[in-house]
Design a protein around this motif. Structure first.
Motif, PDB file in Angstrom:
ATOM      1  N   LEU A 152      77.688  23.147   1.356  1.00  0.00           N
ATOM      2  CA  LEU A 152      77.390  22.925   2.769  1.00  0.00           C
ATOM      3  C   LEU A 152      76.256  21.919   2.910  1.00  0.00           C
ATOM      4  N   GLN A 153      76.318  21.122   3.983  1.00  0.00           N
ATOM      5  CA  GLN A 153      75.290  20.114   4.232  1.00  0.00           C
ATOM      6  C   GLN A 153      75.030  20.007   5.727  1.00  0.00           C
ATOM      7  N   ARG A 154      73.861  19.508   6.071  1.00  0.00           N
ATOM      8  CA  ARG A 154      73.494  19.321   7.473  1.00  0.00           C
ATOM      9  C   ARG A 154      74.263  18.150   8.064  1.00  0.00           C
ATOM     10  N   VAL A 155      74.566  18.258   9.346  1.00  0.00           N
ATOM     11  CA  VAL A 155      75.272  17.212  10.079  1.00  0.00           C
ATOM     12  C   VAL A 155      74.405  16.786  11.257  1.00  0.00           C
ATOM     13  N   ALA A 156      74.240  15.483  11.447  1.00  0.00           N
ATOM     14  CA  ALA A 156      73.491  14.988  12.601  1.00  0.00           C
ATOM     15  C   ALA A 156      74.241  15.354  13.879  1.00  0.00           C
ATOM     16  N   PRO A 157      73.547  15.783  14.932  1.00  0.00           N
ATOM     17  CA  PRO A 157      74.218  16.221  16.161  1.00  0.00           C
ATOM     18  C   PRO A 157      75.187  15.195  16.736  1.00  0.00           C
ATOM     19  N   GLU A 158      74.874  13.911  16.586  1.00  0.00           N
ATOM     20  CA  GLU A 158      75.757  12.883  17.147  1.00  0.00           C
ATOM     21  C   GLU A 158      77.021  12.698  16.317  1.00  0.00           C
ATOM     22  N   ARG A 159      77.122  13.386  15.187  1.00  0.00           N
ATOM     23  CA  ARG A 159      78.289  13.253  14.322  1.00  0.00           C
ATOM     24  C   ARG A 159      79.148  14.521  14.298  1.00  0.00           C
ATOM     25  N   VAL A 160      78.917  15.415  15.230  1.00  0.00           N
ATOM     26  CA  VAL A 160      79.655  16.685  15.241  1.00  0.00           C
ATOM     27  C   VAL A 160      81.129  16.446  15.549  1.00  0.00           C
ATOM     28  N   LEU A 161      81.991  17.131  14.797  1.00  0.00           N
ATOM     29  CA  LEU A 161      83.444  17.030  14.961  1.00  0.00           C
ATOM     30  C   LEU A 161      84.050  18.432  14.970  1.00  0.00           C
ATOM     31  N   PRO A 162      85.268  18.585  15.486  1.00  0.00           N
ATOM     32  CA  PRO A 162      85.957  19.879  15.372  1.00  0.00           C
ATOM     33  C   PRO A 162      86.026  20.318  13.910  1.00  0.00           C
ATOM     34  N   GLY A 163      85.685  21.579  13.676  1.00  0.00           N
ATOM     35  CA  GLY A 163      85.641  22.110  12.323  1.00  0.00           C
ATOM     36  C   GLY A 163      84.227  22.266  11.795  1.00  0.00           C
ATOM     37  N   ASP A 164      83.237  21.662  12.462  1.00  0.00           N
ATOM     38  CA  ASP A 164      81.848  21.843  12.068  1.00  0.00           C
ATOM     39  C   ASP A 164      81.345  23.213  12.543  1.00  0.00           C
ATOM     40  N   ILE A 165      80.311  23.717  11.872  1.00  0.00           N
ATOM     41  CA  ILE A 165      79.697  24.994  12.244  1.00  0.00           C
ATOM     42  C   ILE A 165      78.422  24.707  13.018  1.00  0.00           C
ATOM     43  N   VAL A 166      78.369  25.176  14.252  1.00  0.00           N
ATOM     44  CA  VAL A 166      77.218  24.938  15.115  1.00  0.00           C
ATOM     45  C   VAL A 166      76.472  26.247  15.341  1.00  0.00           C
ATOM     46  N   TYR A 167      75.323  26.146  16.009  1.00  0.00           N
ATOM     47  CA  TYR A 167      74.514  27.341  16.257  1.00  0.00           C
ATOM     48  C   TYR A 167      73.979  27.325  17.677  1.00  0.00           C
ATOM     49  N   PHE A 168      74.280  28.391  18.415  1.00  0.00           N
ATOM     50  CA  PHE A 168      73.706  28.616  19.737  1.00  0.00           C
ATOM     51  C   PHE A 168      72.477  29.505  19.558  1.00  0.00           C
ATOM     52  N   THR A 169      71.323  29.057  20.046  1.00  0.00           N
ATOM     53  CA  THR A 169      70.077  29.789  19.846  1.00  0.00           C
ATOM     54  C   THR A 169      69.624  30.492  21.128  1.00  0.00           C
ATOM     55  N   ASN A 170      69.011  31.649  20.960  1.00  0.00           N
ATOM     56  CA  ASN A 170      68.525  32.451  22.085  1.00  0.00           C
ATOM     57  C   ASN A 170      67.062  32.799  21.810  1.00  0.00           C
ATOM     58  N   PRO A 171      66.131  31.892  22.112  1.00  0.00           N
ATOM     59  CA  PRO A 171      64.730  32.069  21.693  1.00  0.00           C
ATOM     60  C   PRO A 171      64.033  33.260  22.327  1.00  0.00           C
ATOM     61  N   ASP A 172      64.466  33.706  23.492  1.00  0.00           N
ATOM     62  CA  ASP A 172      63.826  34.849  24.162  1.00  0.00           C
ATOM     63  C   ASP A 172      64.677  36.111  24.042  1.00  0.00           C
ATOM     64  N   VAL A 173      65.293  36.302  22.896  1.00  0.00           N
ATOM     65  CA  VAL A 173      66.169  37.452  22.714  1.00  0.00           C
ATOM     66  C   VAL A 173      65.403  38.763  22.925  1.00  0.00           C
ATOM     67  N   ARG A 198      68.389  38.593  26.892  1.00  0.00           N
ATOM     68  CA  ARG A 198      67.030  38.058  26.811  1.00  0.00           C
ATOM     69  C   ARG A 198      66.032  39.116  27.248  1.00  0.00           C
ATOM     70  N   VAL A 199      64.763  38.873  26.967  1.00  0.00           N
ATOM     71  CA  VAL A 199      63.717  39.763  27.474  1.00  0.00           C
ATOM     72  C   VAL A 199      63.710  39.668  29.001  1.00  0.00           C
ATOM     73  N   PRO A 200      63.426  40.752  29.704  1.00  0.00           N
ATOM     74  CA  PRO A 200      63.408  40.719  31.173  1.00  0.00           C
ATOM     75  C   PRO A 200      62.459  39.650  31.705  1.00  0.00           C
ATOM     76  N   GLY A 201      62.952  38.896  32.673  1.00  0.00           N
ATOM     77  CA  GLY A 201      62.134  37.863  33.297  1.00  0.00           C
ATOM     78  C   GLY A 201      62.091  36.544  32.563  1.00  0.00           C
ATOM     79  N   SER A 202      62.806  36.429  31.443  1.00  0.00           N
ATOM     80  CA  SER A 202      62.777  35.178  30.687  1.00  0.00           C
ATOM     81  C   SER A 202      63.348  34.036  31.519  1.00  0.00           C
TER      82      SER A 202
END
Length: 281
Positions: free
Chosen positions: A154-175, A216-220
């Protein structure tokens, strides 16, 4: 755009399965350049990416459930579950058979989303290159978070090079601390703004963000979002596994999987359900 480094003409996508046509089109219309040694290298990546999409859809309908490590489950005929919740391949079991069982008997399995991404990639490699190569390269499998076999490359992919089949991550900082497993969602980019997340299904990216924001935490005031953290297999390295085994060096080094052609999926929007064909055949 697509560039073939050997100077040959770019082959026409006409006649390719729909998923490969979609990926080809995404490469051609991207502002980024995608370089390949030759047309065989391009064909290999198109097929493996398409099989990642096939495998994501297959896992979404397998019956496998989301769970934390503490509550993970597996088929004991194929896997030994460790106290940490990892799955270790049982002695004498073929790795490809064990991965395939997850898709065939999904009701026996539950795991979290990072493990799900590795499982999707493993099945795609099996479908692209066959059991013999997979069993050789992944003889001592352990499924646990991103503790993947290093041969996965596995290797990192620059965001501007994302294609179908890549693994992305949705982040939730105030979980919320009450639901720490909603800190983020690993997902397969399925194309057209859709993503597969284990436990979420194949949905638009906005729906994954909504699901995370409910935890998320309340009020986030900080919304979940699609991050710049993107990974993909190193396709040239994986292709190198096959070339020494090719009886005919001019042959295309992959095999086809059309198990999910014209797959009908349902998408829930409010109280309505919309049905459409996902173009990943």
């Amino acid at each position: 755009m697509i560039i073939l480094l050997d100077g040959s003409a770019l082959p026409s996508p006409i006649g390719l399965p729909p998923a490969e046509q979609m990926i080809f089109g995404a490469m051609q219309t991207s502002p980024a350049s995608f370089s390949f040694a030759n047309s065989d290298s391009l064909a290999f990546e198109l097929r493996l990416r398409a099989n990642i999409l096939h495998s994501a859809q297959a896992l979404s309908t397998s019956g496998a459930r989301f769970s934390t490590f503490a509550e993970s489950t597996s088929n004991p005929m194929y896997w030994n579950r460790t106290p940490k919740g990892a799955f270790e391949l049982r002695p004498g079991v073929a790795p490809a058979d064990a991965i395939r069982d997850i898709f065939q008997q999904g009701a026996l399995y539950s795991f979290e989303c990072a493990t799900a991404m590795v499982i999707v990639l493993y099945r795609a490699i099996i479908e692209t290159m066959g059991d013999a190569i997979f069993n050789e390269k992944f003889a001592n499998l352990t499924l646990y978070d991103w503790n993947y076999d290093r041969d996965l490359n596995l290797q990192r992919v620059a965001p501007e090079r994302v294609l179908p089949g890549d693994i992305v991550y949705f982040t939730n900082p105030d979980v919320s601390p009450l639901t720490p497993w909603w800190i983020g969602e690993n997902a397969v980019d399925m194309g057209g703004g859709y993503y597969f997340g284990h436990g979420v299904g194949i949905v638009p990216g906005e729906e994954i963000i909504v699901a995370l924001n409910r935890n998320r935490v309340p009020g986030s005031m900080i919304s979940a979002s699609l991050s710049d953290n993107v990974i993909a297999p190193n396709y040239p390295v994986l292709l190198s596994w096959i070339r020494p085994n090719m009886a005919n060096p001019g042959a295309l080094p992959y095999r086809s999987s059309h198990l999910l052609r014209d797959s009908l999926i349902s998408i829930h929007v409010g109280s309505a359900t919309e049905y459409r064909f996902l173009p990943i055949a």
